[in-house]
Design a protein around this motif. Structure first.
Motif, PDB file in Angstrom:
ATOM      1  N   ILE A   1      38.919  26.386  64.219  1.00 35.11           N
ATOM      2  CA  ILE A   1      39.822  25.542  63.419  1.00 35.11           C
ATOM      3  C   ILE A   1      40.060  26.110  62.021  1.00 35.11           C
ATOM      4  O   ILE A   1      40.685  25.461  61.185  1.00 35.11           O
ATOM      5  CB  ILE A   1      39.295  24.095  63.330  1.00 35.11           C
ATOM      6  CG1 ILE A   1      37.945  24.035  62.599  1.00 35.11           C
ATOM      7  CG2 ILE A   1      39.195  23.456  64.705  1.00 35.11           C
ATOM      8  CD1 ILE A   1      37.494  22.619  62.268  1.00 35.11           C
ATOM      9  N   ILE A   2      39.568  27.324  61.770  1.00 36.61           N
ATOM     10  CA  ILE A   2      39.684  27.943  60.449  1.00 36.61           C
ATOM     11  C   ILE A   2      40.681  29.100  60.487  1.00 36.61           C
ATOM     12  O   ILE A   2      40.678  29.917  61.409  1.00 36.61           O
ATOM     13  CB  ILE A   2      38.321  28.497  59.974  1.00 36.61           C
ATOM     14  CG1 ILE A   2      37.300  27.376  59.796  1.00 36.61           C
ATOM     15  CG2 ILE A   2      38.473  29.280  58.659  1.00 36.61           C
ATOM     16  CD1 ILE A   2      35.887  27.882  59.537  1.00 36.61           C
ATOM     17  N   GLY A   3      41.523  29.184  59.465  1.00 40.34           N
ATOM     18  CA  GLY A   3      42.309  30.375  59.180  1.00 40.34           C
ATOM     19  C   GLY A   3      41.771  30.971  57.888  1.00 40.34           C
ATOM     20  O   GLY A   3      41.626  30.259  56.887  1.00 40.34           O
ATOM     21  N   TYR A   4      41.447  32.267  57.904  1.00 36.67           N
ATOM     22  CA  TYR A   4      40.732  32.886  56.783  1.00 36.67           C
ATOM     23  C   TYR A   4      41.473  34.119  56.295  1.00 36.67           C
ATOM     24  O   TYR A   4      41.820  35.000  57.089  1.00 36.67           O
ATOM     25  CB  TYR A   4      39.328  33.262  57.249  1.00 36.67           C
ATOM     26  CG  TYR A   4      38.488  34.088  56.289  1.00 36.67           C
ATOM     27  CD1 TYR A   4      38.405  33.784  54.926  1.00 36.67           C
ATOM     28  CD2 TYR A   4      37.742  35.176  56.756  1.00 36.67           C
ATOM     29  CE1 TYR A   4      37.628  34.525  54.070  1.00 36.67           C
ATOM     30  CE2 TYR A   4      36.953  35.927  55.908  1.00 36.67           C
ATOM     31  CZ  TYR A   4      36.895  35.608  54.565  1.00 36.67           C
ATOM     32  OH  TYR A   4      36.115  36.360  53.712  1.00 36.67           O
ATOM     33  N   VAL A   5      41.720  34.173  54.980  1.00 36.86           N
ATOM     34  CA  VAL A   5      42.292  35.362  54.341  1.00 36.86           C
ATOM     35  C   VAL A   5      41.281  35.855  53.315  1.00 36.86           C
ATOM     36  O   VAL A   5      41.098  35.234  52.265  1.00 36.86           O
ATOM     37  CB  VAL A   5      43.638  35.060  53.643  1.00 36.86           C
ATOM     38  CG1 VAL A   5      44.209  36.340  53.028  1.00 36.86           C
ATOM     39  CG2 VAL A   5      44.637  34.461  54.629  1.00 36.86           C
ATOM     40  N   PRO A   6      40.572  36.970  53.607  1.00 35.66           N
ATOM     41  CA  PRO A   6      39.571  37.480  52.660  1.00 35.66           C
ATOM     42  C   PRO A   6      40.221  38.170  51.474  1.00 35.66           C
ATOM     43  O   PRO A   6      41.436  38.419  51.461  1.00 35.66           O
ATOM     44  CB  PRO A   6      38.778  38.481  53.509  1.00 35.66           C
ATOM     45  CG  PRO A   6      39.745  38.940  54.546  1.00 35.66           C
ATOM     46  CD  PRO A   6      40.646  37.773  54.832  1.00 35.66           C
ATOM     47  N   ASP A   7      39.398  38.496  50.468  1.00 33.27           N
ATOM     48  CA  ASP A   7      39.940  39.173  49.288  1.00 33.27           C
ATOM     49  C   ASP A   7      40.414  40.589  49.615  1.00 33.27           C
ATOM     50  O   ASP A   7      41.317  41.108  48.973  1.00 33.27           O
ATOM     51  CB  ASP A   7      38.923  39.190  48.145  1.00 33.27           C
ATOM     52  CG  ASP A   7      37.588  39.803  48.538  1.00 33.27           C
ATOM     53  OD1 ASP A   7      37.336  39.996  49.747  1.00 33.27           O
ATOM     54  OD2 ASP A   7      36.786  40.076  47.637  1.00 33.27           O
TER      55      ASP A   7
ATOM     56  N   PRO B   1      44.338  34.577  46.783  1.00 36.97           N
ATOM     57  CA  PRO B   1      45.545  34.569  47.604  1.00 36.97           C
ATOM     58  C   PRO B   1      46.683  35.443  47.112  1.00 36.97           C
ATOM     59  O   PRO B   1      47.523  35.864  47.911  1.00 36.97           O
ATOM     60  CB  PRO B   1      45.968  33.099  47.591  1.00 36.97           C
ATOM     61  CG  PRO B   1      45.334  32.523  46.373  1.00 36.97           C
ATOM     62  CD  PRO B   1      44.046  33.260  46.217  1.00 36.97           C
ATOM     63  N   MET B   2      46.764  35.732  45.820  1.00 37.46           N
ATOM     64  CA  MET B   2      47.940  36.421  45.299  1.00 37.46           C
ATOM     65  C   MET B   2      47.739  37.926  45.086  1.00 37.46           C
ATOM     66  O   MET B   2      48.609  38.595  44.540  1.00 37.46           O
ATOM     67  CB  MET B   2      48.380  35.770  43.972  1.00 37.46           C
ATOM     68  CG  MET B   2      48.682  34.290  44.105  1.00 37.46           C
ATOM     69  SD  MET B   2      49.880  33.934  45.429  1.00 37.46           S
ATOM     70  CE  MET B   2      49.494  32.232  45.793  1.00 37.46           C
ATOM     71  N   VAL B   3      46.603  38.463  45.533  1.00 39.34           N
ATOM     72  CA  VAL B   3      46.340  39.888  45.344  1.00 39.34           C
ATOM     73  C   VAL B   3      47.399  40.715  46.069  1.00 39.34           C
ATOM     74  O   VAL B   3      47.632  40.536  47.269  1.00 39.34           O
ATOM     75  CB  VAL B   3      44.941  40.255  45.875  1.00 39.34           C
ATOM     76  CG1 VAL B   3      44.745  41.769  45.869  1.00 39.34           C
ATOM     77  CG2 VAL B   3      43.864  39.600  45.029  1.00 39.34           C
ATOM     78  N   GLY B   4      48.059  41.623  45.345  1.00 44.42           N
ATOM     79  CA  GLY B   4      48.999  42.552  45.950  1.00 44.42           C
ATOM     80  C   GLY B   4      50.365  41.981  46.263  1.00 44.42           C
ATOM     81  O   GLY B   4      51.205  42.687  46.826  1.00 44.42           O
ATOM     82  N   LEU B   5      50.612  40.723  45.922  1.00 47.38           N
ATOM     83  CA  LEU B   5      51.892  40.106  46.257  1.00 47.38           C
ATOM     84  C   LEU B   5      52.866  40.187  45.087  1.00 47.38           C
ATOM     85  O   LEU B   5      52.493  39.957  43.930  1.00 47.38           O
ATOM     86  CB  LEU B   5      51.694  38.635  46.635  1.00 47.38           C
ATOM     87  CG  LEU B   5      50.868  38.348  47.892  1.00 47.38           C
ATOM     88  CD1 LEU B   5      50.775  36.839  48.107  1.00 47.38           C
ATOM     89  CD2 LEU B   5      51.442  39.029  49.118  1.00 47.38           C
ATOM     90  N   ASP B   6      54.121  40.489  45.383  1.00 49.32           N
ATOM     91  CA  ASP B   6      55.155  40.451  44.361  1.00 49.32           C
ATOM     92  C   ASP B   6      55.485  38.988  44.053  1.00 49.32           C
ATOM     93  O   ASP B   6      55.137  38.076  44.816  1.00 49.32           O
ATOM     94  CB  ASP B   6      56.399  41.193  44.845  1.00 49.32           C
ATOM     95  CG  ASP B   6      56.989  40.578  46.100  1.00 49.32           C
ATOM     96  OD1 ASP B   6      57.719  39.567  45.984  1.00 49.32           O
ATOM     97  OD2 ASP B   6      56.697  41.066  47.215  1.00 49.32           O
ATOM     98  N   PRO B   7      56.153  38.721  42.921  1.00 49.41           N
ATOM     99  CA  PRO B   7      56.404  37.326  42.518  1.00 49.41           C
ATOM    100  C   PRO B   7      57.145  36.495  43.570  1.00 49.41           C
ATOM    101  O   PRO B   7      56.841  35.314  43.753  1.00 49.41           O
ATOM    102  CB  PRO B   7      57.221  37.473  41.239  1.00 49.41           C
ATOM    103  CG  PRO B   7      56.787  38.795  40.670  1.00 49.41           C
ATOM    104  CD  PRO B   7      56.543  39.671  41.863  1.00 49.41           C
TER     105      PRO B   7
END
Length: 250
Positions: free
Chosen positions: A75-81, A159-165
């Motif tokens: 039941i988990i969705g995981y996005v690591p650093d 969550p925002m590492v590497g993402l453009d605006p």
């Protein structure tokens, strides 16, 4: 939905997480803040079953992560650093593999994959090998992998590492939408603007200890001064490091 009860993690002489207790409700968007080395990522690794606690326990949707790991992880969705992605697969192959790991049928995988690729502007490069992706492309694919199986709980480390605006705005909108639909969202971040914008509640930790817990408004109001979250966060951490005390906002 998420219960962290008297959780501790000891590494040799270092107590990375120290008797941490949190209860996060269904549909809550919760931010976990702290300076480098505060114990945030260690806590998350225990939450998702990648690390065994020295003491205490974590339950996800009523499932004990240690005693019922498969049910909890389902039941988990995981996005690591720093997401690990199989470099020799294409994005499409990775998403199909993830869907099959969660026992999704092919039609549902394709439906979710189509929706996510359109929303995250991924369609044109999903057929390419992951080894050729930029950091931002890999991060978008990591989010798609976490969202794909429609988890009840999302756990996201930075969550925002590497993402453009533009993509960061899309991700923030998707997280808010999921929270509003009843999905529990737990974010660990250094970006205080993100926490201030998104969060229903915030916890602040340092040196493994919980220092503050409350809404953004409660943190701003407690000092009797007009302070933004960044100013209050820095003051709480500085006070703890000077006094080795604790602080809690409700």
């Amino acid at each position: 939905m998420i219960k962290i009860e008297q959780l501790s993690k000891q590494f040799a002489t270092t107590l990375a997480v120290n008797d941490l207790s949190l209860h996060i409700e269904k549909g809550e968007l919760f931010s976990f803040l702290g300076p480098n080395g505060a114990g945030k990522t260690t806590t998350i690794k225990m939450m998702v079953g990648l690390m065994t606690p020295s003491d205490g326990r974590v339950t996800m949707g009523g499932f004990d992560v240690e005693k019922e790991p498969q049910k909890a992880k389902s039941i988990i969705g995981y996005v690591p650093d720093a997401a690990f992605l199989y470099q020799h697969l294409t994005g499409l192959e990775l998403l199909m593999m993830v869907g099959q790991l969660y026992s999704m049928d092919t039609k549902t995988i394709q439906q979710e994959q189509d929706m996510l690729s359109e929303r995250l502007f991924m369609r044109e490069w999903l057929g390419d090998r992951i080894s050729g992706y930029s950091q931002g492309m890999k991060q978008r694919l990591a989010f798609a992998s976490a969202f794909l199986h429609l988890p009840e709980i999302l756990i996201i480390d930075e969550p925002m590492v590497g993402l453009d605006p533009k993509t960061a705005r899309i991700i923030k909108d998707m997280l808010k939408e999921r929270s509003q639909s009843g999905i529990t969202v737990f974010i660990s971040t250094h970006n205080l603007n993100v926490a201030e914008e998104l969060s229903d509640r915030i916890a602040i930790i340092n040196r493994g200890k919980l220092l503050g817990l409350g809404t953004v408004d409660s943190f701003q109001a407690v000092s009797g001064e007009k302070e933004n979250l960044e100013e209050r966060f820095l003051k709480i951490v500085d006070e703890e490091e000077q006094s080795d005390g604790s602080y809690t906002s409700h």
